[in-house]
Write a protein that holds these residues in place. Structure first.
Motif, mmCIF file in Angstrom:
data_model
loop_
_atom_site.group_PDB
_atom_site.id
_atom_site.type_symbol
_atom_site.label_atom_id
_atom_site.label_comp_id
_atom_site.label_asym_id
_atom_site.label_seq_id
_atom_site.Cartn_x
_atom_site.Cartn_y
_atom_site.Cartn_z
ATOM 1 N N UNK A 58 0.819 -1.212 0.000
ATOM 2 C CA UNK A 58 0.000 0.000 0.000
ATOM 3 C C UNK A 58 0.856 1.267 0.000
ATOM 4 N N UNK A 59 2.015 1.221 0.601
ATOM 5 C CA UNK A 59 2.841 2.439 0.656
ATOM 6 C C UNK A 59 3.661 2.640 -0.611
ATOM 7 N N UNK A 231 5.393 -7.306 -6.530
ATOM 8 C CA UNK A 231 5.285 -5.922 -6.988
ATOM 9 C C UNK A 231 4.175 -5.766 -8.017
ATOM 10 N N UNK A 232 3.598 -4.579 -8.044
ATOM 11 C CA UNK A 232 2.425 -4.276 -8.850
ATOM 12 C C UNK A 232 2.825 -3.831 -10.248
ATOM 13 N N UNK A 233 2.070 -4.315 -11.238
ATOM 14 C CA UNK A 233 2.260 -3.847 -12.607
ATOM 15 C C UNK A 233 1.087 -3.001 -13.096
ATOM 16 N N UNK A 234 -0.065 -3.188 -12.491
ATOM 17 C CA UNK A 234 -1.208 -2.313 -12.773
ATOM 18 C C UNK A 234 -2.172 -2.400 -11.592
ATOM 19 N N UNK A 238 -5.199 2.605 -7.099
ATOM 20 C CA UNK A 238 -3.915 2.839 -6.424
ATOM 21 C C UNK A 238 -4.088 3.696 -5.177
ATOM 22 N N UNK A 239 -3.224 3.502 -4.200
ATOM 23 C CA UNK A 239 -3.290 4.321 -2.989
ATOM 24 C C UNK A 239 -3.162 5.801 -3.316
ATOM 25 N N UNK A 240 -4.006 6.596 -2.701
ATOM 26 C CA UNK A 240 -3.983 8.055 -2.848
ATOM 27 C C UNK A 240 -4.198 8.483 -4.295
ATOM 28 N N UNK A 241 -4.734 7.583 -5.127
ATOM 29 C CA UNK A 241 -5.054 7.940 -6.491
ATOM 30 C C UNK A 241 -3.869 8.093 -7.430
ATOM 31 N N UNK A 242 -2.662 7.822 -6.950
ATOM 32 C CA UNK A 242 -1.487 7.989 -7.811
ATOM 33 C C UNK A 242 -1.259 6.729 -8.635
ATOM 34 N N UNK A 276 -13.135 -2.988 -3.859
ATOM 35 C CA UNK A 276 -12.337 -1.764 -3.987
ATOM 36 C C UNK A 276 -12.287 -1.003 -2.672
ATOM 37 N N UNK A 277 -11.146 -0.421 -2.344
ATOM 38 C CA UNK A 277 -11.055 0.412 -1.137
ATOM 39 C C UNK A 277 -11.816 1.718 -1.275
#
Length: 325
Positions: A58-59, A231-234, A238-242, A276-277
């Protein structure tokens, strides 16, 4: 001597011509690529020696974990990789508290050129890259989903991620280890360039990276087969919309012993689904906008109508055990 990797050179030709890589037989007068690379040093932090910094999914969109795999010793090649992929899907489901984790593909890699040829191992890629783009992501995500699951993702009520899970095989990763890029240090609009990945029967799009001294790269020295990187590829949410797409590459490790074993590794790719968060509209299913740049490969390669972009290595019916009721 600094640790270095390959980046796409900032060249004016890419203002009018889209970069490409062709994966197919030789054709007279048709170069396999129009990419121009440049070697650049990496601003690396070895997390083996930085104990007070622990990136999370998440970070930062990636994390380093300890995990002893029961199936890894039986992994010979990609044809028998399903048990390992299912096992790692379970690890990801627990790590992410996900509803559904579906293995999509596995790939075995080696830094030894003889093994690449004799055992059909992919090379340890030293090009800084991301495996997918916004327009490439949806065809990958929906491959193994039911129509109902697709609707949940497209509604924005469910989060979908494309995830990679990487680890060494047999020996510690001393030669050509893997590094991951902090997404908060990337200016995606200037540092990433879309690449056409072209084969005789289809084409897809990935992202390659341009060097930037502001980039922050992380690795763990001498990772063992009992350690892994997720690790994320898509990420649709995303956290904080970034943006949450993690650049990665193998790099020439100046500290590696000259006679150390070649890097042997396995990466497994997954589709991850969960509530979804937060809710947000999605443009995942929107078509790719008309290409404004010249695509030189189209003069030589004529794709079939509606060509497939990606083919999963595994069947959905073999993965039901990973679903949560």
């Amino acid at each position: 001597m600094a640790a270095v990797a390959n980046f796409v050179k900032r060249d004016d030709r890419y203002k009018t011509e889209k970069p490409y890589l062709y994966h197919g037989p030789e054709q007279e007068g048709f170069p396999h690529s129009n990419l121009i690379y440049e070697e650049s040093p990496l601003s690396l932090t070895d997390l083996r020696h930085v104990l007070d910094f622990k990136p999370t999914m998440e970070s930062h969109g990636f994390c380093f974990i300890e995990n002893k795999s029961k199936e890894l010793p039986t992994l010979v090649d990609e044809s028998n990789s399903q048990p390992y992929a299912v096992e790692m899907a379970g690890v990801l489901k627990k790590l992410l508290n996900a509803t559904l984790v579906l293995p999509v593909q596995t790939r075995l890699r080696s830094s030894n050129k003889e093994e690449q040829q004799s055992k059909n191992r992919a090379p340890a890629g030293t090009e800084a890259h991301i495996d997918t783009t916004m327009f490439d992501a949806w065809p990958r995500i929906k491959m193994l989903l039911t129509p109902e699951e697709q609707d949940l993702v497209l509604s924005g009520k469910y989060r979908a991620r494309i995830m990679n899970f990487w680890r060494p095989i047999i020996n510690p990763a001393e030669a050509f280890p893997l590094a991951v890029l902090d997404p908060t240090s990337v200016d995606y609009s200037n540092d990433a360039v879309a690449i056409d990945q072209v084969a005789p029967m289809g084409a897809a799009e990935t992202l390659y990276l341009k060097s930037n001294p502001n980039h922050r790269w992380y690795w763990k020295s001498n990772m063992t087969p009992d350690e892994a990187i997720a690790f994320t590829q898509y990420d649709t949410h995303p956290p904080e919309g970034r943006l949450n797409q993690i650049g990665h590459c193998a790099f020439r490790n100046p500290a590696a012993r000259p006679d150390c074993p070649p890097r042997r590794s396995v990466e497994a790719r997954f589709t991850v689904i969960e509530p979804a968060p937060y809710e947000k509209p999605t443009t995942l299913a929107d078509p790719h906008p008309p290409e404004m740049l010249k695509q030189p490969w189209r003069e030589f390669i004529h794709l079939p109508e509606n060509p497939p972009m990606w083919k999963p290595s595994f069947a959905r019916e073999d993965m039901q055990v990973l679903e949560v009721a």
